[in-house]
Scaffold this motif. Structure first.
Motif, PDB file in Angstrom:
ATOM      1  N   LEU A   1       2.032   4.709   1.060  1.00  0.00           N
ATOM      2  CA  LEU A   1       1.771   5.562   2.283  1.00  0.00           C
ATOM      3  C   LEU A   1       2.204   6.938   2.225  1.00  0.00           C
ATOM      4  N   ASP A   2       3.241   7.058   1.037  1.00  0.00           N
ATOM      5  CA  ASP A   2       3.919   8.306   0.710  1.00  0.00           C
ATOM      6  C   ASP A   2       4.647   8.355  -0.569  1.00  0.00           C
TER       7      ASP A   2
ATOM      8  N   VAL B   1       0.915  -1.039   0.146  1.00  0.00           N
ATOM      9  CA  VAL B   1      -0.021  -0.007   0.020  1.00  0.00           C
ATOM     10  C   VAL B   1       0.768   1.242   0.027  1.00  0.00           C
TER      11      VAL B   1
ATOM     12  N   TYR C   1       1.410   7.327  -8.566  1.00  0.00           N
ATOM     13  CA  TYR C   1       1.254   6.569  -7.486  1.00  0.00           C
ATOM     14  C   TYR C   1      -0.076   7.385  -6.624  1.00  0.00           C
TER      15      TYR C   1
ATOM     16  N   PRO D   1      -0.013  11.744   5.156  1.00  0.00           N
ATOM     17  CA  PRO D   1       0.761  10.500   5.558  1.00  0.00           C
ATOM     18  C   PRO D   1       0.653   9.866   6.422  1.00  0.00           C
ATOM     19  N   VAL D   2       0.587   8.433   6.325  1.00  0.00           N
ATOM     20  CA  VAL D   2       0.561   7.491   7.694  1.00  0.00           C
ATOM     21  C   VAL D   2       2.024   7.446   8.278  1.00  0.00           C
TER      22      VAL D   2
ATOM     23  N   ARG E   1      -1.755   7.637  -3.353  1.00  0.00           N
ATOM     24  CA  ARG E   1      -1.665   7.508  -1.670  1.00  0.00           C
ATOM     25  C   ARG E   1      -2.799   6.746  -1.082  1.00  0.00           C
ATOM     26  N   THR E   2      -2.609   5.898  -0.531  1.00  0.00           N
ATOM     27  CA  THR E   2      -3.443   4.425  -0.031  1.00  0.00           C
ATOM     28  C   THR E   2      -3.829   3.596  -0.811  1.00  0.00           C
ATOM     29  N   GLY E   3      -3.157   3.745  -2.392  1.00  0.00           N
ATOM     30  CA  GLY E   3      -3.341   2.927  -3.262  1.00  0.00           C
ATOM     31  C   GLY E   3      -2.512   1.680  -3.440  1.00  0.00           C
TER      32      GLY E   3
ATOM     33  N   ASP F   1      -3.141  17.081  -4.363  1.00  0.00           N
ATOM     34  CA  ASP F   1      -2.421  15.995  -3.316  1.00  0.00           C
ATOM     35  C   ASP F   1      -1.816  16.654  -2.099  1.00  0.00           C
TER      36      ASP F   1
ATOM     37  N   LEU G   1      -5.439  12.660   2.541  1.00  0.00           N
ATOM     38  CA  LEU G   1      -5.352  12.327   3.912  1.00  0.00           C
ATOM     39  C   LEU G   1      -3.747  12.311   4.068  1.00  0.00           C
TER      40      LEU G   1
ATOM     41  N   ASP H   1       6.286  -0.805   7.170  1.00  0.00           N
ATOM     42  CA  ASP H   1       6.651   0.102   5.643  1.00  0.00           C
ATOM     43  C   ASP H   1       7.937   0.394   5.776  1.00  0.00           C
TER      44      ASP H   1
END
Length: 331
Positions: free
Chosen positions: A36-37, A34, A63, A158-159, A65-67, A111, A156, A53
């Protein structure tokens, strides 16, 4: 007379070489993670994969994000090494929020970033949207015209980074081996002129040998893996070509190199093999407590402590007293 037929040679090679990955090994070279950034300046992508990660160099792609993204896995270390591209890339043209207009240029946000891009002639309104073409990395490249689409949702954040953990496998051979005689209180007292000589590992008492303690030292090889855990450690041994069969029993020891006296040291767990015929190969799954002691470096070797007499190959016998280890470590 030695049988050198093709069939016999094939059998010898099968016994002497690894027959591929174990049933628990993940041999896939491409996995899905996934996103994340994304750091487009450094050409890298942060991917969540296998419970952790990691930042990876990346092939250019739009890319999301979250995809999902495809990730190349090193078949030797089982570590992720490269982001191969998004599984579901962003569309090539997207609506972006207009924040400013200058001569032949438009300021847009997308984004979470602000971009100034050349524009096709049109009436752009601040606070409205514009159709924007993305480049190969998913960054706005040119405004194609005004849009009536609503502004895109705020991205969102970044995680937060986590400590990435990966699984790896390695086979470790002993650095030193031999046999100690309890009766003689000395090394190299038994069958030094047979089989593979002083490197062989004997246990038990038979034919006047007195009680024997075979030893295999692995030094700091296991501790130096930096493993977070050792999930599996399988000891593979080859019995010398003497009459009879028997099992091998080993115990961990603090010694990683050959000590002056008896090699048995430390209160470590015992583990035994099945019956191994003369010249045959056997294995032992080391218990969790012994694996943990080896991971921390408390146990750095193995001692053959069984009462059933038997000899096994050591450092002079390829593939004998080797440890196939599956472990986790930081990516």
């Amino acid at each position: 007379m030695t049988d050198l037929s093709a069939l016999n040679l094939a059998g010898l090679l099968t016994r002497a070489t690894s027959q591929g990955p174990g049933v628990d090994d993940d041999t896939a070279t491409v996995a899905t993670g996934v996103v994340l950034d994304v750091d487009t300046d450094a050409r890298r992508v942060r991917v969540g994969i296998r419970g952790g990660d990691v930042w990876l160099p990346a092939v250019a792609g739009r890319y999301a994000r979250t995809g999902p993204a495809r990730v190349l896995i090193d078949p030797t270390t089982s570590r992720p090494v490269l982001a191969l591209g998004p599984s579901r890339p962003l569309p090539p043209v997207i609506p972006a929020t207009v924040t400013g207009v200058t001569d032949a240029r438009v300021l847009v946000t997308f984004d979470g970033g602000a971009f100034t891009v050349p524009s096709v002639t049109g009436v752009y309104e601040v606070g409205g949207t514009a159709w924007v073409m993305l480049d190969d990395w998913g960054r706005p490249a040119i405004a194609l015209g005004p849009s009536v689409e609503p502004p895109p949702a705020q991205p969102l954040p970044p995680v937060p980074a986590q400590d990435a953990v990966v699984t790896a496998t390695v086979t470790i051979a002993p650095q030193v081996s031999g046999t100690y005689s309890l009766r003689e209180s000395a090394w190299d007292q038994w069958h030094t002129d047979r089989h593979d000589g002083r490197a062989d590992i004997y246990q038990g008492d038979a034919a006047g040998s007195g009680q024997l303690r075979g030893f295999a030292g692995y030094g700091d090889q296991i501790a130096n893996l930096g493993a977070l855990s050792i999930d599996s450690a399988v000891l593979t041994v080859r019995r010398v070509a003497e009459a009879g069969s028997g099992s091998l029993t080993v115990r961990g020891t603090t010694h990683g190199t050959r000590p002056e006296g008896e090699p048995t040291d430390g209160a470590f767990a015992l583990a035994s093999s099945e019956q191994i015929p003369a010249g045959g190969v056997g294995s032992i799954d080391l218990p969790a407590t012994l694996r943990e002691s080896m991971r921390t470096g408390d146990a750095r070797g193995l001692v053959a402590v069984g009462t059933a007499y038997g000899g096994f190959g050591g450092t002079a016998t390829p593939g004998s007293f080797t440890l196939a280890i599956r472990y986790t470590k930081a990516a």
